[in-house]
Design a protein around this motif. Structure first.
Motif, PDB file in Angstrom:
ATOM      1  N   ASN A  15       0.779  -1.232   0.000  1.00  0.00           N
ATOM      2  CA  ASN A  15       0.000   0.000   0.000  1.00  0.00           C
ATOM      3  C   ASN A  15       0.815   1.288   0.000  1.00  0.00           C
ATOM      4  OD1 ASN A  15      -2.879   0.007  -0.114  1.00  0.00           O
ATOM      5  ND2 ASN A  15      -2.745  -1.472   1.546  1.00  0.00           N
ATOM      6  N   SER A  16       2.091   1.199  -0.334  1.00  0.00           N
ATOM      7  CA  SER A  16       2.871   2.426  -0.350  1.00  0.00           C
ATOM      8  C   SER A  16       2.806   3.097  -1.722  1.00  0.00           C
ATOM      9  CB  SER A  16       4.330   2.132   0.011  1.00  0.00           C
ATOM     10  OG  SER A  16       4.850   1.149  -0.846  1.00  0.00           O
ATOM     11  N   GLY A  17       2.230   2.395  -2.693  1.00  0.00           N
ATOM     12  CA  GLY A  17       2.076   2.983  -4.024  1.00  0.00           C
ATOM     13  C   GLY A  17       3.044   2.410  -5.048  1.00  0.00           C
ATOM     14  N   LYS A  18       3.604   1.231  -4.742  1.00  0.00           N
ATOM     15  CA  LYS A  18       4.532   0.600  -5.686  1.00  0.00           C
ATOM     16  C   LYS A  18       3.897   0.384  -7.042  1.00  0.00           C
ATOM     17  CE  LYS A  18       5.330  -3.134  -3.551  1.00  0.00           C
ATOM     18  NZ  LYS A  18       4.344  -2.731  -2.582  1.00  0.00           N
ATOM     19  N   THR A  19       2.707  -0.214  -7.019  1.00  0.00           N
ATOM     20  CA  THR A  19       2.066  -0.538  -8.282  1.00  0.00           C
ATOM     21  C   THR A  19       1.749   0.731  -9.066  1.00  0.00           C
ATOM     22  OG1 THR A  19       1.198  -2.520  -7.275  1.00  0.00           O
ATOM     23  CG2 THR A  19       0.171  -1.821  -9.315  1.00  0.00           C
ATOM     24  N   ALA A  20       1.311   1.759  -8.357  1.00  0.00           N
ATOM     25  CA  ALA A  20       1.003   3.024  -9.035  1.00  0.00           C
ATOM     26  C   ALA A  20       2.259   3.585  -9.707  1.00  0.00           C
ATOM     27  CB  ALA A  20       0.431   4.022  -8.034  1.00  0.00           C
ATOM     28  N   ASN A 124       6.752   8.853  -1.790  1.00  0.00           N
ATOM     29  CA  ASN A 124       5.454   8.930  -2.461  1.00  0.00           C
ATOM     30  C   ASN A 124       4.386   9.528  -1.539  1.00  0.00           C
ATOM     31  OD1 ASN A 124       3.779   8.468  -4.668  1.00  0.00           O
ATOM     32  ND2 ASN A 124       3.113   6.488  -3.883  1.00  0.00           N
ATOM     33  N   ASP A 127       1.494  14.374  -1.956  1.00  0.00           N
ATOM     34  CA  ASP A 127       0.288  15.211  -2.097  1.00  0.00           C
ATOM     35  C   ASP A 127      -0.472  15.308  -0.782  1.00  0.00           C
ATOM     36  OD1 ASP A 127      -2.117  12.839  -3.209  1.00  0.00           O
ATOM     37  OD2 ASP A 127      -0.046  12.403  -2.736  1.00  0.00           O
ATOM     38  N   ARG A 128      -0.498  14.205  -0.054  1.00  0.00           N
ATOM     39  CA  ARG A 128      -1.223  14.202   1.221  1.00  0.00           C
ATOM     40  C   ARG A 128      -0.521  15.077   2.250  1.00  0.00           C
ATOM     41  NH1 ARG A 128      -4.713   9.814   1.710  1.00  0.00           N
ATOM     42  NH2 ARG A 128      -4.391   9.743   3.940  1.00  0.00           N
ATOM     43  N   ALA A 155       2.314   9.714  -6.935  1.00  0.00           N
ATOM     44  CA  ALA A 155       1.872   8.877  -8.058  1.00  0.00           C
ATOM     45  C   ALA A 155       0.449   9.247  -8.432  1.00  0.00           C
ATOM     46  CB  ALA A 155       1.961   7.402  -7.683  1.00  0.00           C
ATOM     47  N   ASP A 388      -7.951  -0.765  -2.440  1.00  0.00           N
ATOM     48  CA  ASP A 388      -7.199   0.487  -2.572  1.00  0.00           C
ATOM     49  C   ASP A 388      -7.634   1.553  -1.572  1.00  0.00           C
ATOM     50  OD1 ASP A 388      -5.741  -0.667  -4.491  1.00  0.00           O
ATOM     51  OD2 ASP A 388      -6.261   0.690  -6.120  1.00  0.00           O
ATOM     52  N   ARG A 520      -7.855   5.960   1.776  1.00  0.00           N
ATOM     53  CA  ARG A 520      -7.434   6.729   0.616  1.00  0.00           C
ATOM     54  C   ARG A 520      -8.463   6.625  -0.480  1.00  0.00           C
ATOM     55  NH1 ARG A 520      -2.412   3.942   1.097  1.00  0.00           N
ATOM     56  NH2 ARG A 520      -1.072   5.198   2.403  1.00  0.00           N
ATOM     57  N   MET A 521      -8.491   7.654  -1.286  1.00  0.00           N
ATOM     58  CA  MET A 521      -9.323   7.623  -2.480  1.00  0.00           C
ATOM     59  C   MET A 521      -8.587   6.799  -3.533  1.00  0.00           C
ATOM     60  SD  MET A 521     -12.140   8.930  -3.069  1.00  0.00           S
ATOM     61  CE  MET A 521     -13.140   9.150  -4.511  1.00  0.00           C
ATOM     62  N   PRO A 522      -9.211   5.773  -4.118  1.00  0.00           N
ATOM     63  CA  PRO A 522      -8.484   5.002  -5.130  1.00  0.00           C
ATOM     64  C   PRO A 522      -8.216   5.839  -6.378  1.00  0.00           C
ATOM     65  CG  PRO A 522     -10.560   3.938  -4.550  1.00  0.00           C
ATOM     66  CD  PRO A 522     -10.561   5.282  -3.903  1.00  0.00           C
ATOM     67  N   LEU A 523      -7.120   5.518  -7.034  1.00  0.00           N
ATOM     68  CA  LEU A 523      -6.758   6.209  -8.275  1.00  0.00           C
ATOM     69  C   LEU A 523      -7.503   5.565  -9.436  1.00  0.00           C
ATOM     70  CD1 LEU A 523      -2.889   6.615  -8.262  1.00  0.00           C
ATOM     71  CD2 LEU A 523      -4.572   8.389  -8.678  1.00  0.00           C
TER      72      LEU A 523
END
Ligand code: GDP
Ligand code: MG
Length: 710
Positions: A15-20, A124, A127-128, A155, A388, A520-523
């Motif tokens: 959940n750190s945003g690797k995939t994004a 990453n 923005d938050r 991301a 997500d 979190r809001m999903p991307l």
């Protein structure tokens, strides 16, 4: 992707945003596969840094540390151990860090930094942090830690990715880049002395410096699994493993005697190092605390003792219902489109084997694949959102105690429930379960949940043979029988899960600290890409197998062709018919005749095909007469030996029980092969399910007869 392309490993907490980030770097240039033999995804993709320079990015499974706990973490630990020994070393590591959870995320980063590979931190989710009018001094962080670079980015808002690319370029174009000296943890002299027997043992095997050797020793002390991994990687002999184990147990004991806990020794020292390094800097800001408290407030409701499960069940019901209702419309379209295509081909080509192969084998095979797509896409869509947003972690938390009792995970609930619609999307949805073992068990028992394809068979049998009479005043025997079948499948799934969890190797996640990522809001882009990838994966990989089996089934049901054209062909003269006859002695104790036998074979295409097969068989027999309804035909069938009806309520019950258990859906096994990356598990499932079906039916039929039922 050739071997000369430099390899970049993407590592980080779940959940750190690797995939994004992976998606941003590689675009659509990616390949998803599994690690050999197990159900953990491996994703690789090419990223173009400049016109002439490309790198290969490897998205590693999410992990909290390099101490292997679950099987998935073992994969990461194994890889890094190999790198440490100079095998398949990546040119650089991107350590993805959630800027909102700095200290916890840096734990893994600090371990990764010790591999002697240049590390770039992708800071990453900035923005938050920025949204709270806060900032993190990335230059300062880079200096404190001693990594190659720290790149603040988002991301989600897609900024910082260019800087990340140029840092990557920087690392791979500089020949012999020196790995900067990173912060090191302070191992107290006293402890260094206690662990020295292990360090010395390791030192002789390695050519690492003292510091790395000490850390390896600490890791081996933390968990036995680290020792196993090390022995595996170094090819230690049995005797060596034994003496290392002995050393480890002694040292662990000594540490505990000091009043420390050997299991958290490395963690304690490491967090001490990070806290000390960061405490004088205003790096860890208020956002972490604020952010957490907001999530905590929401959690008070969503994981409340009884409100939580209530919300979850409502959500589940909504999702489940939408798979049923929303999917039916596109499924009908696909069905008629495939039918239309078939008819079109019939008109286009002249009759013959080739046309039959095309229409009845290939096109209906394509239909069998595509028909599942709507359900898969809808379920994957909802699953990805739940995952997500961080809600899935809460569900896992709530359901975990209950599910753990039978060897499953809290996250198994949703896939199992979707099994009532269809096992295939359910099996694909198990990808959110992090532990390999729990995921595998969920997959293995999932097809026991009665899916909607069994419904036509249950309906036919119940309608024809179970009297429509009230029971206990308010219940109805037909309805009750139906419920009983669903219940039978569900309970058996639970029992089997509990049994096999004892036999499957590997640990669940018993000692795992449950992660609660902030909401979190999903991307949207990431969401649709994941859904798309799953759909594509199914159509291409499982599709190949389904297509092949469809053609085989078509062949069995339509050959050998009669010698003369006068003779009309029917399925009873086909190979399928012959097999039906051949297996009659085997299935006779279950109360089945050869016609049911043919149905069992054709059902492998899809369970509901049983009904149409029986209808074909009966209409062929009653040639010349009016069209007979299948229900009537079954009721009228007489046993020539006894003159009594051949199909009785008991036979119907036996057939239904068989359908509850039997491994009868090729698409399911195609997808299991796909998800587990080996034929081993689908074969085991086919064997155990067929065994259950046979024994279940045998007990019902023989037991029923003994008790005097007909
Ligand atoms: P992974 O488990 O490390 O692969 O993480 P994912 O890439 O799946 O991301 C986890 C969640 O964080 C998803 O809901 C993403 O949409 C979200 N996410 C990823 N990057 C960012 C970011 O930079 N900012 C914000 N606010 N959310 C992000
Ligand atoms: Mg991911």
């Amino acid at each position: 992707m050739d071997n000369k392309t430099p390899l970049i490993a993407l590592m980080g907490n779940p959940n750190s945003g690797k995939t994004a980030i992976f998606n941003l770097l590689t675009g659509m240039n990616q390949k998803v596969s599994n690690y050999p033999g197990i159900t953990v995804e491996q994703r690789r993709g090419n990223a173009q840094l400049t016109d002439t320079c490309a790198v290969q990015i490897m998205d590693m499974p999410g992990t909290y540390s390099l101490t292997p706990e679950s099987l998935d973490e073992k994969i990461v630990a194994q890889q890094t151990l190999k790198w440490l020994n100079g095998i398949d070393r990546p040119a650089a590591i991107i350590s993805v860090v959630d800027a909102g959870n700095l200290s916890r995320n840096l734990y893994l980063t600090s371990q990764v930094m010790e591999l002697g590979i240049p590390v770039i931190i992708a800071l990453n989710m900035m923005d938050r942090v920025k949204n709270k009018n806060q900032n993190i001094d990335s230059k300062e962080l880079q200096k404190i830690l001693g990594v190659h670079a720290v790149v603040p980015m988002s991301a989600r808002e897609k900024w910082g990715i260019n800087e990340l690319q140029s840092e990557l370029l920087n690392v791979i174009t500089k020949a012999n880049i020196e790995v900067s000296t990173h912060i090191q943890m302070e191992i107290p002299k006293e402890i260094e002395k206690i662990i020295s027997p292990i360090s010395e043992f390791l030192y002789d095997k390695n050519n690492h410096d003292n510091y790395i050797t000490n850390i390896q020793a600490l890791r081996i002390i933390t968990r036995k699994s680290a020792l196993e991994l090390y022995s595996e990687c170094k090819n230690l002999t049995g005797a060596e493993i034994k003496s290392l184990t002995l050393l480890r147990d002694n040292v662990a004991h000594e540490i505990d005697e000091l009043g420390l806990n050997h299991r958290i020794l490395e963690a304690t020292l490491r967090f001490e190092m990070l806290d000390n390094a960061l405490k004088d800097h205003t790096l860890i800001n208020q956002s972490e605390i604020k952010n957490q408290s907001r999530s905590e407030r929401v959690d008070k409701i969503l994981t409340h003792k009884w409100v939580g499960p209530l919300i979850f069940i409502t959500l589940l019901y909504g999702i489940f219902q939408s798979i049923f209702t929303w999917a039916t419309i596109p499924m009908q379209y696909i069905d008629s489109a495939v039918g239309y295509l078939g008819n079109y081909c019939v008109q286009l080509f002249s009759p013959g084997i080739l046309r039959d192969l095309l229409v009845e084998g290939i096109i209906s095979g394509v239909g069998a694949i595509l028909i599942f797509l709507p359900q898969i896409l809808i379920l994957m869509f909802f699953m990805t959102i739940l995952e997500d947003t961080g809600y899935m972690a809460r569900v896992a938390f709530m359901m975990d105690k209950l599910m753990n009792k039978i060897g499953l995970h809290g996250k198994s609930v949703l896939p199992l429930m979707s099994g009532y619609a269809c096992a295939i999307p359910g099996i694909m949805a198990t990808r959110t379960i992090d532990s390999w073992k729990e995921r595998l068990i969920t997959i293995i028992v999932l097809p026991l949940i009665s899916c909607s394809a069994r419904l036509p068979v249950y309906t036919l049998m119940i309608g024809a043979f179970i009297p429509n009479k009230p029971i206990l005043g308010f219940l109805n025997l037909q309805g009750l029988t139906m419920v009983l079948m669903y219940f039978l499948g569900t309970v058996t799934a639970m029992v089997i899960a509990a049994i096999i969890s004892r036999f499957i190797e590997g640990k669940g996640k018993s000692s795992f600290v449950m992660e609660m990522p902030p909401y979190r809001m999903p991307l949207a882009v990431s969401l649709f890409r994941q859904v798309y990838t799953r759909g594509k994966l199914f159509v291409i990989n499982a599709g190949k197998i389904i297509m092949a089996i469809s053609i085989v089934l078509w062949f069995l049901a339509s050959f050998p062709k009669p010698d003369s054209d006068e003779e009309s062909f029917s399925i009873q003269n086909s190979y399928a018919g012959k097999i039906g006859h051949a297996i009659e002695p085997v299935i006779a104790p279950l109360g089945f005749d050869w016609k049911i036998g043919v149905g069992l074979i054709t059902s492998f295409a899809a369970r509901e095909v049983m009904v149409s097969t029986l209808a074909t068989l009966y209409n062929v027999e009653d040639e010349g007469d009016d069209f007979v309804g299948i229900t009537e035909a079954l009721k009228n069938e007489v046993n020539p030996l006894t003159g009594l009806p051949k199909y009785t309520p008991l036979v119907a019950l036996s057939i239904m029980v068989f359908y509850v258990y039997a491994a009868q859906c090729m698409a399911t096994f195609a997808i299991v092969k796909n998800e587990t990356n080996s034929w081993k598990w689908p074969l085991i499932m086919i064997v155990y399910m067929t065994g259950l079906a046979y024994i279940g039916s045998l007990l019902v039929y023989q037991g029923g007869q003994m008790l005097g039922f007909t």
